[in-house]
Scaffold this active site. Structure first.
Site, short mmCIF file in Angstrom:
data_model
loop_
_atom_site.label_atom_id
_atom_site.label_comp_id
_atom_site.label_asym_id
_atom_site.label_seq_id
_atom_site.Cartn_x
_atom_site.Cartn_y
_atom_site.Cartn_z
CB CYS A 59 9.19 -5.02 -12.25
SG CYS A 59 9.76 -4.99 -10.54
CG HIS A 73 6.46 -8.48 -12.37
ND1 HIS A 73 7.72 -9.00 -12.14
CD2 HIS A 73 6.31 -7.46 -11.49
CE1 HIS A 73 8.29 -8.31 -11.18
NE2 HIS A 73 7.47 -7.37 -10.76
CG ASN A 97 9.11 -8.25 -7.42
OD1 ASN A 97 9.78 -8.57 -8.40
ND2 ASN A 97 8.43 -7.11 -7.37
O1 UT7 Z 1 7.37 -5.12 -8.87
C1 UT7 Z 1 7.26 -3.73 -8.92
C2 UT7 Z 1 5.90 -3.29 -8.63
N1 UT7 Z 1 5.60 -3.44 -7.23
C3 UT7 Z 1 4.40 -3.85 -6.87
O2 UT7 Z 1 3.59 -4.16 -7.72
C4 UT7 Z 1 4.05 -3.84 -5.40
C5 UT7 Z 1 2.71 -3.20 -5.20
N2 UT7 Z 1 2.30 -3.08 -3.79
C6 UT7 Z 1 2.01 -4.14 -3.00
O3 UT7 Z 1 2.22 -5.29 -3.39
C7 UT7 Z 1 1.38 -3.89 -1.66
O4 UT7 Z 1 0.98 -2.55 -1.60
C8 UT7 Z 1 2.29 -4.22 -0.44
C9 UT7 Z 1 2.48 -5.71 -0.33
C10 UT7 Z 1 3.64 -3.52 -0.60
C11 UT7 Z 1 1.62 -3.74 0.83
O5 UT7 Z 1 0.32 -4.31 0.97
P1 UT7 Z 1 -0.94 -3.41 1.27
O6 UT7 Z 1 -2.09 -4.33 1.40
O7 UT7 Z 1 -1.01 -2.34 0.22
O8 UT7 Z 1 -0.61 -2.83 2.68
P2 UT7 Z 1 -0.53 -1.29 3.14
O9 UT7 Z 1 0.73 -0.67 2.63
O10 UT7 Z 1 -1.83 -0.62 2.83
O11 UT7 Z 1 -0.42 -1.46 4.70
C12 UT7 Z 1 -1.50 -1.99 5.49
C13 UT7 Z 1 -1.05 -2.05 6.93
C14 UT7 Z 1 -0.43 -0.75 7.43
O12 UT7 Z 1 -0.78 -0.58 8.79
P3 UT7 Z 1 -1.99 0.42 9.21
O13 UT7 Z 1 -1.60 1.74 8.66
O14 UT7 Z 1 -3.20 -0.16 8.52
O15 UT7 Z 1 -2.01 0.32 10.68
C15 UT7 Z 1 1.04 -1.02 7.33
O16 UT7 Z 1 1.79 -0.26 8.24
O17 UT7 Z 1 -0.05 -3.05 7.09
C16 UT7 Z 1 1.12 -2.47 7.69
N3 UT7 Z 1 2.29 -3.16 7.15
C17 UT7 Z 1 2.76 -4.30 7.62
N4 UT7 Z 1 2.35 -5.11 8.63
C18 UT7 Z 1 3.04 -6.24 8.84
C19 UT7 Z 1 3.07 -2.75 6.10
N5 UT7 Z 1 4.04 -3.66 5.90
C20 UT7 Z 1 3.88 -4.63 6.82
C21 UT7 Z 1 4.56 -5.82 7.11
N6 UT7 Z 1 4.11 -6.59 8.12
N7 UT7 Z 1 5.63 -6.23 6.40
#
Ligand code: UT7
Length: 331
Positions: A117, A257, A287
Site C-alpha cells: 500500500c 492512504h 482500499n
Molecule cells: O492497506 C494496508 C493496511 N491495512 C490496514 O490498514 C487494515 C487494518 N485493519 C483494519 O482496518 C481492521 O482491523 C479491520 C477492518 C480489518 C477489522 O476491524 P476490527 O475492528 O479490527 O475488527 P476485528 O478484526 O477485531 O473483529 C471484530 C469482530 C470479530 O468478532 P468477535 O471475535 O468479536 O466475535 C470478527 O470476527 O468482528 C468480526 N468480523 C466481522 N463481522 C462482520 C470480522 N470481519 C467481519 C465482517 N463482518 N466482515
C-alpha cells in the site's frame, strides 16, 4: 540558476464500472452493511470484471489516458513510466513496459515498483528524484491495482475492504520551489507475517497444494495491522510537519492512504486537522492499495490550489510506510 524541484503537473484516474456494495457482500459472506461502514467507512468498491477488461494494466492504461487527454500531453514526450502495483499483470514481464507501449510512450523506459500500500508513496520519491537530478523531464507515475484478483470472496475479513482502481500523476521540473519538499519513508520486514500473500512467489511457488490450501489469496491479521498503521501513519505525518515547521493551519490537505476511516481519523487528529482538510473517498472505492493516493488527487483536483501544502501518508504490507510533504503546483 534556481534549484529544480519536482512538481505534479497533471493527474488522471480510473475505476472500473462494476459496483460491489455492502448489501451485495451480505449475500456472499456473514457480514452486514452497518458493521462494514462503522468499522471501515466503506460503502462500496469497484471491481474489474472480464467483460470490461483484464489485469491491472487495463486500469493503469485508462488512468494514464485520462491524464494525457485532460492536459493534451503527447505520450511521446514521456521519459519514464513507473507502475506502482502489488498486482502486476504477471510475474517477470514488466507491466509498466506494456502500459507505456499501449499509451504510446514509445520513447520511455518503464518498470514496476512494489511496496504494497506504500507503492505509490515510494514511487513519488523515485519519480521526483529523477526530475530533481535533471536527467529526465517527464516522469509518469501510475498506481494501479486489481485487488479482486487476489481476494478470497469467502473470507469476510478481507473481501469487504479491497477494491480495484488506478490513478496517475505526471512529475515535471519546477523552478518556483513547488512540488516535493520533504519525505520520511520507512520499512520493517518483521511485518510480513501479518499482511501478504503466501504463494505464487519464489518462496512458495504455485502448486496443486497451494491452490487447494487457498494460499494465492491475500491474508491480513487486521487487528495487528490496524495498531501498527494507526501509530506509524500518525507518527510520520507529525514528524514531517515538525521537521518543516508546519502547524495545523499551514497544512492545506492531508492525503492519506484509504485503508480504514478510523486510521485516517486518528492521523488527522494527531496532526490537529479537522475533517474539512482531509481528502477521503474510501466510502466509494474501499482500499485500492497503490491507487488510493492518486485517485484522491484525481477526484479532488479542482479543490487543490497552487501553493497548497499537501501532506501524504501511507501504511502497507511489508511493513512499509511514510509521509511526503508536497506543494501543489497548479490551479
Ligand atoms: O492497506 C494496508 C493496511 N491495512 C490496514 O490498514 C487494515 C487494518 N485493519 C483494519 O482496518 C481492521 O482491523 C479491520 C477492518 C480489518 C477489522 O476491524 P476490527 O475492528 O479490527 O475488527 P476485528 O478484526 O477485531 O473483529 C471484530 C469482530 C470479530 O468478532 P468477535 O471475535 O468479536 O466475535 C470478527 O470476527 O468482528 C468480526 N468480523 C466481522 N463481522 C462482520 C470480522 N470481519 C467481519 C465482517 N463482518 N466482515
Amino acid at each position: 540558476m534556481s534549484k529544480i524541484t519536482a512538481a505534479i503537473t497533471a493527474v488522471g484516474g480510473y475505476v472500473p464500472k462494476f459496483v460491489l456494495t455492502n448489501k451485495m457482500l451480505e449475500d456472499m459472506v456473514e457480514t452486514n452493511d452497518e458493521w462494514i461502514l462503522s468499522r471501515t467507512g466503506i460503502k462500496e468498491r469497484r471491481i474489474l470484471k472480464p467483460e470490461e477488461g483484464e489485469g491491472s494494466s487495463y486500469l493503469a492504461i485508462k488512468a494514464a489516458q485520462n491524464l494525457l487527454e485532460k492536459r493534451n500531453i503527447n505520450a511521446e514526450e514521456i521519459d519514464l513510466v513507473i507502475v506502482a502495483t502489488a498486482t502486476p499483470d504477471s510475474m517477470v514481464a514488466s507491466t509498466a513496459a506494456f502500459v507505456a507501449s499501449e499509451i504510446g510512450a514509445i520513447n520511455a523506459f518503464a518498470y514496476d515498483l512494489l511496496a504494497a500500500c506504500s507503492s505509490f508513496l515510494f514511487g513519488m520519491s523515485t519519480a521526483a528524484s529523477y526530475i530533481q537530478s535533471g536527467k529526465y523531464k517527464k516522469v509518469l507515475l501510475i498506481g494501479a491495482d486489481k485487488m479482486s484478483s487476489i481476494i478470497d470472496y469467502t473470507d469476510r475479513t478481507t473481501c469487504i475492504i479491497f477494491g480495484d482502481g488506478a490513478g496517475a500523476v505526471l512529475f515535471e521540473p519546477n523552478t518556483e520551489g513547488l512540488g516535493l519538499q520533504d519525505e520520511y519513508l520507512r520499512a520493517d520486514g518483521s511485518g510480513r507475517k501479518y499482511l501478504g500473500m503466501d504463494a505464487g512467489g519464489s518462496l512458495m511457488p504455485a502448486s496443486e497444494e497451494t491452490v487447494k490450501n487457498r494460499k494465492h489469496y491475500i491474508y491480513q491479521d487486521g487487528k495487528t495491522v490496524f495498531k501498527f498503521a494507526v501509530s506509524n501513519m500518525a507518527d510520520v505525518a507529525e514528524r514531517i510537519m515538525k521537521r518543516n515547521n508546519l502547524d495545523h493551519t499551514d497544512v492545506s490537505w492531508l492525503v492519506p492512504h484509504q485503508a480504514n476511516k478510523r486510521i485516517i481519523d486518528a492521523t488527522a487528529n494527531r496532526m490537529g486537522l479537522d475533517n474539512t482538510k482531509v481528502l477521503m473517498n474510501i466510502e466509494r472505492y474501499g482500499n485500492t492499495t497503490s491507487a488510493t493516493l492518486p485517485l484522491l488527487l484525481s477526484d479532488f483536483e479542482k479543490q487543490l490550489k497552487k501553493g497548497d501544502n499537501l501532506v501524504f501518508a501511507a501504511f502497507g504490507g511489508g511493513f512499509t510506510w511514510g509521509s511526503i510533504y508536497l506543494k501543489w503546483a497548479y490551479n
